[in-house]
Write a protein that holds these residues in place. Structure first.
Motif, PDB file in Angstrom:
ATOM      1  N   LEU A  74      65.276  66.931  26.694  1.00  0.00           N
ATOM      2  CA  LEU A  74      64.618  68.112  27.822  1.00  0.00           C
ATOM      3  C   LEU A  74      65.802  68.910  29.021  1.00  0.00           C
ATOM      4  O   LEU A  74      66.165  70.471  29.039  1.00  0.00           O
ATOM      5  CB  LEU A  74      63.919  67.587  28.699  1.00  0.00           C
ATOM      6  N   VAL A  75      66.896  68.115  29.086  1.00  0.00           N
ATOM      7  CA  VAL A  75      67.487  68.967  29.957  1.00  0.00           C
ATOM      8  C   VAL A  75      68.996  68.940  29.062  1.00  0.00           C
ATOM      9  O   VAL A  75      69.519  70.376  29.864  1.00  0.00           O
ATOM     10  CB  VAL A  75      68.516  67.259  30.872  1.00  0.00           C
ATOM     11  N   SER A  76      68.702  68.305  28.212  1.00  0.00           N
ATOM     12  CA  SER A  76      69.691  69.855  27.210  1.00  0.00           C
ATOM     13  C   SER A  76      69.850  71.347  27.211  1.00  0.00           C
ATOM     14  O   SER A  76      70.517  72.443  27.173  1.00  0.00           O
ATOM     15  CB  SER A  76      70.152  69.087  25.931  1.00  0.00           C
ATOM     16  N   PHE A  77      68.472  71.589  27.289  1.00  0.00           N
ATOM     17  CA  PHE A  77      67.980  72.514  26.386  1.00  0.00           C
ATOM     18  C   PHE A  77      67.232  73.831  28.077  1.00  0.00           C
ATOM     19  O   PHE A  77      67.648  74.649  28.391  1.00  0.00           O
ATOM     20  CB  PHE A  77      66.852  72.913  26.431  1.00  0.00           C
ATOM     21  N   LEU A  78      68.104  72.890  29.235  1.00  0.00           N
ATOM     22  CA  LEU A  78      67.718  74.186  30.214  1.00  0.00           C
ATOM     23  C   LEU A  78      69.060  74.931  30.712  1.00  0.00           C
ATOM     24  O   LEU A  78      68.549  75.898  31.521  1.00  0.00           O
ATOM     25  CB  LEU A  78      67.477  72.979  32.013  1.00  0.00           C
ATOM     26  N   ILE A 105      61.824  71.652  24.875  1.00  0.00           N
ATOM     27  CA  ILE A 105      60.884  71.043  26.172  1.00  0.00           C
ATOM     28  C   ILE A 105      59.517  70.835  25.900  1.00  0.00           C
ATOM     29  O   ILE A 105      59.273  69.649  26.332  1.00  0.00           O
ATOM     30  CB  ILE A 105      60.562  72.268  27.162  1.00  0.00           C
ATOM     31  N   LEU A 106      58.568  71.167  24.751  1.00  0.00           N
ATOM     32  CA  LEU A 106      57.466  71.060  24.280  1.00  0.00           C
ATOM     33  C   LEU A 106      57.451  69.768  23.876  1.00  0.00           C
ATOM     34  O   LEU A 106      56.779  68.792  24.224  1.00  0.00           O
ATOM     35  CB  LEU A 106      56.350  71.762  23.852  1.00  0.00           C
ATOM     36  N   LEU A 152      54.973  63.286  15.944  1.00  0.00           N
ATOM     37  CA  LEU A 152      53.500  63.723  16.468  1.00  0.00           C
ATOM     38  C   LEU A 152      53.732  65.211  17.127  1.00  0.00           C
ATOM     39  O   LEU A 152      53.517  65.522  17.315  1.00  0.00           O
ATOM     40  CB  LEU A 152      52.789  62.836  17.766  1.00  0.00           C
ATOM     41  N   GLY A 153      55.382  64.700  18.093  1.00  0.00           N
ATOM     42  CA  GLY A 153      55.792  65.330  19.121  1.00  0.00           C
ATOM     43  C   GLY A 153      56.254  66.860  18.665  1.00  0.00           C
ATOM     44  O   GLY A 153      55.918  68.383  18.938  1.00  0.00           O
ATOM     45  N   PHE A 154      56.423  66.663  17.538  1.00  0.00           N
ATOM     46  CA  PHE A 154      57.057  67.934  17.158  1.00  0.00           C
ATOM     47  C   PHE A 154      56.422  68.677  15.833  1.00  0.00           C
ATOM     48  O   PHE A 154      56.504  69.911  16.131  1.00  0.00           O
ATOM     49  CB  PHE A 154      57.819  67.468  15.238  1.00  0.00           C
ATOM     50  N   VAL A 155      55.364  68.194  15.821  1.00  0.00           N
ATOM     51  CA  VAL A 155      54.220  68.195  14.488  1.00  0.00           C
ATOM     52  C   VAL A 155      53.319  69.089  16.080  1.00  0.00           C
ATOM     53  O   VAL A 155      52.604  69.911  15.813  1.00  0.00           O
ATOM     54  CB  VAL A 155      53.228  67.289  14.062  1.00  0.00           C
ATOM     55  N   LEU A 156      53.015  68.995  16.805  1.00  0.00           N
ATOM     56  CA  LEU A 156      52.229  69.755  17.685  1.00  0.00           C
ATOM     57  C   LEU A 156      52.652  70.738  18.692  1.00  0.00           C
ATOM     58  O   LEU A 156      52.524  71.505  19.202  1.00  0.00           O
ATOM     59  CB  LEU A 156      51.456  68.723  19.441  1.00  0.00           C
ATOM     60  N   SER A 157      54.195  70.497  18.759  1.00  0.00           N
ATOM     61  CA  SER A 157      54.941  72.496  19.346  1.00  0.00           C
ATOM     62  C   SER A 157      55.052  72.234  18.485  1.00  0.00           C
ATOM     63  O   SER A 157      55.697  73.784  18.482  1.00  0.00           O
ATOM     64  CB  SER A 157      56.018  70.500  19.505  1.00  0.00           C
TER      65      SER A 157
END
Length: 341
Positions: A74-78, A105-106, A152-157
């Protein structure tokens, strides 16, 4: 996410435009950059402690390591978010990063909450059912579970990957999201899958843990010191997550009313917008707060830091000693040569 980098969605901004000196264009970018720098440094530090320590990570530490990795993502994309805010939502980084930043981020939203679900379940089994479910509480199972969470996180994003695009708006290019079926579905998925379901599981586990600890205390029973420390850290991380993310998710209710055309006045739109910004920045701060909690509430983590520093100090001393010995040997050989010749 309607307020994620960086609002960009085509809301009714034509009659509710913000002044160029608005605080979301001035103070926010500085705040986001500070969070980014602190978050990157602190989460890399946490990952180094867990990864380079000579002892293998316990099951809770495996989950917390992956949580630190999600926070680092997350913080790397901020910084991209901060630059876009500074330029009043103009996106200058191209279509690929427009999609990647939002997906990254998602993914943090989904992955971080489900790592907390895993660590809550682990603490629940360790405290409430300490003599059963040993197979589930093994490092191998924990690593497989973390891998599944990342997938799962990638699929849902993926909906954000599909729906984000560059669009011209008010003479600039924005990283925006189309208001269509995919957008609506994605927003409801976030509310249900990233908040309602996982928070319900976490709440159940936490209540059972606290009830068990209380009953043991009243009965004069003993709790393992190691489990007690791990549980204290986990509860601190869970509480911090809820404090940081609960306001943002609750704000989805008036946001949906706005999208449905129920709240249409300019004042209500601006109020929702400013609340979204404030609650979003509070949510971002959670990625900086977690590493601080590891140090404050994690006795085991502090011990690992001390042991790792001692380990590195020994290696450094050994290297210096080896270099000194080698130098002495070379000098001795040289002096012998001088005597011979």
């Amino acid at each position: 996410l309607s307020s994620w980098p960086l609002q960009g969605n085509q809301t009714n901004t034509s009659h509710c435009s913000l002044p160029s000196d608005n605080w979301t264009f001035t103070y926010v970018p500085v705040y986001v950059m500070v969070i980014s720098v602190l978050g990157i440094a602190l989460n890399i530090f946490v990952l180094m402690v867990f990864i380079f320590h000579k002892k293998p990570c316990s099951v809770p530490e495996i989950y917390l390591t992956n949580l630190a990795a999600a926070d680092l993502l997350l913080v790397s994309f901020l910084p991209f978010w901060a630059v876009s805010a500074w330029k009043q939502f103009e996106w200058i980084f191209g279509s690929a990063l427009c999609k990647m930043v939002n997906v990254g981020i998602l993914m943090n939203v989904y992955c971080s909450i489900y790592f907390l679900v895993l660590v809550s379940i682990d603490r629940y089994l360790a405290v409430v059912h300490p003599l059963s479910h040993e197979t589930i509480r093994r490092p191998k199972f924990a690593k497989i579970s973390c891998l599944l969470v990342w997938i799962l996180g990638f699929v849902l994003s993926v909906p954000k990957l599909i729906n984000r695009e560059l669009v011209p708006h008010d003479g600039i290019i924005k990283c925006a999201e189309k208001y269509d079926t995919i957008y609506a579905t994605s927003e409801y998925m976030i509310l249900v899958l990233a908040f309602i379901i996982p928070v319900s599981i976490i709440t159940f586990c936490t209540v059972k843990i606290l009830q068990t600890l209380r009953s043991r205390l009243m009965e004069g029973g003993k709790t393992k010191k190691k489990d007690k420390r791990a549980t204290t850290l986990v509860l601190a991380v869970l509480l911090a997550f809820l404090i940081c993310w609960l306001p943002f998710h609750l704000l989805k209710i008036p946001s949906r009313l706005k999208s449905a055309g129920i709240l249409t006045s300019c004042s209500s739109e601006k109020t929702i917008y400013f609340c979204e910004q404030i609650f979003l920045y509070l949510a971002f701060f959670n990625s900086v707060l977690n590493p601080i909690l590891y140090v404050i509430a994690g006795n085991s983590f502090r011990e690992k830091v001390k042991e790792l520093l001692t380990q590195w100090d020994r290696k450094r001393s050994s290297t210096i000693s080896l270099t000194s010995t080698r130098t002495t040997f070379l000098r001795s050989v040289k002096s012998q040569r001088d005597i011979v010749y």
